[in-house]
Scaffold this motif. Structure first.
Motif, short mmCIF file in Angstrom:
data_model
loop_
_atom_site.label_atom_id
_atom_site.label_comp_id
_atom_site.label_asym_id
_atom_site.label_seq_id
_atom_site.Cartn_x
_atom_site.Cartn_y
_atom_site.Cartn_z
N GLU A 155 0.88 -1.40 -0.09
CA GLU A 155 0.10 0.02 0.06
C GLU A 155 1.00 1.18 -0.05
N GLY A 156 0.52 2.35 -0.81
CA GLY A 156 1.65 3.37 -0.87
C GLY A 156 2.43 3.41 -2.03
N LEU A 157 2.85 2.34 -2.49
CA LEU A 157 3.83 2.27 -3.31
C LEU A 157 3.15 2.43 -4.94
N GLU A 158 3.24 3.59 -5.76
CA GLU A 158 2.82 3.52 -7.30
C GLU A 158 3.37 2.44 -8.13
N ASP A 159 2.65 2.25 -8.84
CA ASP A 159 2.92 1.14 -9.99
C ASP A 159 4.30 1.64 -10.65
N ARG A 160 4.47 2.87 -11.19
CA ARG A 160 5.63 3.33 -11.80
C ARG A 160 7.09 3.10 -11.13
N VAL A 161 6.96 3.14 -9.66
CA VAL A 161 8.06 2.90 -8.73
C VAL A 161 8.18 1.38 -8.61
N ALA A 162 7.13 0.65 -8.50
CA ALA A 162 6.94 -0.82 -8.26
C ALA A 162 7.81 -1.59 -9.43
N ALA A 163 7.41 -0.79 -10.53
CA ALA A 163 7.98 -1.48 -11.79
C ALA A 163 9.38 -1.16 -12.13
N ALA A 164 10.18 -0.63 -11.12
CA ALA A 164 11.73 -0.25 -11.22
C ALA A 164 12.45 -1.08 -10.33
N LEU A 165 11.67 -1.95 -9.62
CA LEU A 165 12.43 -2.58 -8.46
C LEU A 165 13.14 -3.84 -8.67
N SER A 166 12.50 -4.78 -9.37
CA SER A 166 12.78 -6.29 -9.61
C SER A 166 14.15 -6.36 -9.86
N ILE A 167 14.63 -6.18 -11.07
CA ILE A 167 16.12 -6.61 -11.28
C ILE A 167 17.13 -5.74 -10.54
N ALA A 168 17.21 -4.40 -10.51
CA ALA A 168 17.96 -3.61 -9.95
C ALA A 168 17.99 -3.86 -8.27
N GLY A 169 16.67 -4.09 -7.79
CA GLY A 169 16.56 -4.28 -6.50
C GLY A 169 17.09 -5.55 -6.04
N ALA A 222 19.88 3.24 -22.64
CA ALA A 222 20.88 2.56 -23.09
C ALA A 222 22.15 3.47 -23.29
N GLY A 223 22.07 4.64 -23.28
CA GLY A 223 22.96 5.62 -23.08
C GLY A 223 23.94 5.67 -21.88
N ARG A 224 23.12 4.84 -20.85
CA ARG A 224 23.84 4.79 -19.60
C ARG A 224 24.43 5.99 -18.89
N HIS A 225 23.77 7.35 -19.29
CA HIS A 225 24.08 8.51 -18.47
C HIS A 225 22.82 9.19 -17.74
N VAL A 226 21.53 8.26 -17.71
CA VAL A 226 20.43 8.64 -17.15
C VAL A 226 20.56 8.46 -15.54
N HIS A 227 20.07 9.49 -14.70
CA HIS A 227 20.32 9.33 -13.34
C HIS A 227 19.01 9.15 -12.73
N GLY A 228 18.71 7.76 -12.78
CA GLY A 228 17.52 7.06 -12.19
C GLY A 228 16.75 6.22 -13.51
N LYS A 229 15.62 5.77 -13.22
CA LYS A 229 15.11 4.56 -13.79
C LYS A 229 14.18 5.28 -15.00
N VAL A 230 14.12 4.62 -16.05
CA VAL A 230 13.22 4.79 -17.21
C VAL A 230 12.19 3.64 -17.14
N VAL A 231 10.93 4.29 -17.22
CA VAL A 231 9.81 3.36 -16.99
C VAL A 231 8.69 3.72 -18.22
N ILE A 232 8.23 2.58 -18.78
CA ILE A 232 7.31 2.62 -19.85
C ILE A 232 5.91 2.43 -19.40
N ASP A 233 4.84 3.24 -19.52
CA ASP A 233 3.33 3.33 -19.35
C ASP A 233 2.61 2.58 -20.17
N LEU A 234 1.84 1.73 -19.95
CA LEU A 234 0.84 0.90 -20.43
C LEU A 234 -0.42 0.81 -20.04
N ALA A 235 -0.65 1.58 -19.06
CA ALA A 235 -1.95 1.76 -18.48
C ALA A 235 -3.02 2.38 -19.78
#
Length: 320
Positions: free
Chosen positions: A132-146, A307-320
């Protein structure tokens, strides 16, 4: 642009390599049959999918794909979040309507994914309840890196008496590793570009620029020495850490194998590690910077940025 295939049943969108593997230009937003949840599986209506370097690394060409057991047509992406919309026979842990997140090996950027329940981060995929309280865009950035960060932190086991050197601290895994080490009480020195210094400070790390002279710069920042190190990019940080006297037993890598150094792999993260990370994020104790979000029909631009490897943070795709 979405391309269609002939089908007698309902279809949904999926980003795929259809004719060949390769760079972002080889990806196609495709109409595919809606998958069915089999025994022990759940189907998830994906609302967001997070990108990782491994997504494009393992699909960069046919040889790389073959090493990971991938063949055409092939999906894209690993991390997802969404809502369970079908439950297979024998599944009791999840119900239709549950908010969930997890990993779906090379197929997460799609309207629907079918994964094992509860499953494993490997090819069958996995699924976990979204706190509860964790939005989908953030939850979608957790699995591999986390999971990878949790595995790396477990290898070096930092604590309040440690000064930890983290190579590639500003990357997707580094964001988690730095904060997990800080929560364990360690002082963290993180390598990055000069432009990433403020982002690293925000995570709780002492920033240091990578490149020639790194050992001297680290000595200046840690006159009493460093006690552990993790290299989240290559091997340069390991070489510096050895020069500074860190024992091999207190070091790890995730991208390259170094003799004498135990590598960390997200597939080997301790049971419950990703649930703990999700809980920490939901409680506001661990930050997940989202650098950019893209609608699924802009997948090419999203992958090029990531893929440029210079982004500071996660890149997320919206499908909703």
């Amino acid at each position: 642009m979405t391309t269609s295939i002939s089908s007698t049943g309902p279809t949904s969108r999926a980003v795929q390599f259809v004719e060949s593997f390769g760079g972002p230009g080889a990806l196609v937003l495709h109409d595919v049959p809606v998958p069915t949840a089999g025994p022990g599986q759940v189907r998830v209506r994906v609302t967001a999918a997070g990108l990782n370097p491994m997504d494009w690394f393992m699909t960069s060409d046919a040889d790389a794909a073959a090493r990971f057991g991938l063949s055409l047509p092939c999906g894209f992406g690993n991390d997802y979040a969404g809502v369970v919309d079908a439950v297979g026979e024998g599944v009791t842990e999840f119900r239709v309507g549950d908010r969930v997140f997890g990993g779906a090996f090379s197929r997460s950027v799609a309207d629907h994914v079918v994964v094992d329940a509860p499953g494993h981060i490997g090819k069958g995929g996995d699924v976990h309840r979204t706190p509860e309280g964790l939005e989908d865009r953030v939850a979608a950035a957790l699995s591999i890196a986390g999971c990878t960060a949790a595995a790396a932190v477990a290898v070096v086991d930092p604590g309040p008496s440690d000064t930890l050197l983290v190579g590639g601290a500003g990357g997707g895994v580094g964001v988690f590793a730095v904060q997990l080490a800080r929560l364990a009480g360690a002082r963290v020195i993180g390598t990055g570009s000069a432009a990433s210094a403020d982002a690293l400070r925000a995570l709780g790390a002492v920033p240091v620029t990578y490149g020639e002279g790194l050992a001297d710069r680290v000595r200046d920042l840690a006159p009493d020495g460093i006690t552990a190190a993790m290299d989240l990019h290559g091997t340069d940080t390991i070489e510096v850490a050895r020069e500074l006297g860190v024992p091999d037993s207190r070091m790890t890598t995730i991208a390259d194998v170094v003799d004498g150094i135990r590598p960390a792999n997200g597939a080997n993260a301790e049971p419950g590690a990703i649930e703990e990370i999700a809980r920490l994020v939901a409680e506001g104790r661990l930050r997940v910077p989202i650098a950019a979000t893209f609608p699924v029909d802009e997948i090419h631009a999203a992958v090029e940025l990531q893929a440029g490897r210079h982004v500071h943070g996660k890149v997320v795709i919206d499908l909703a």
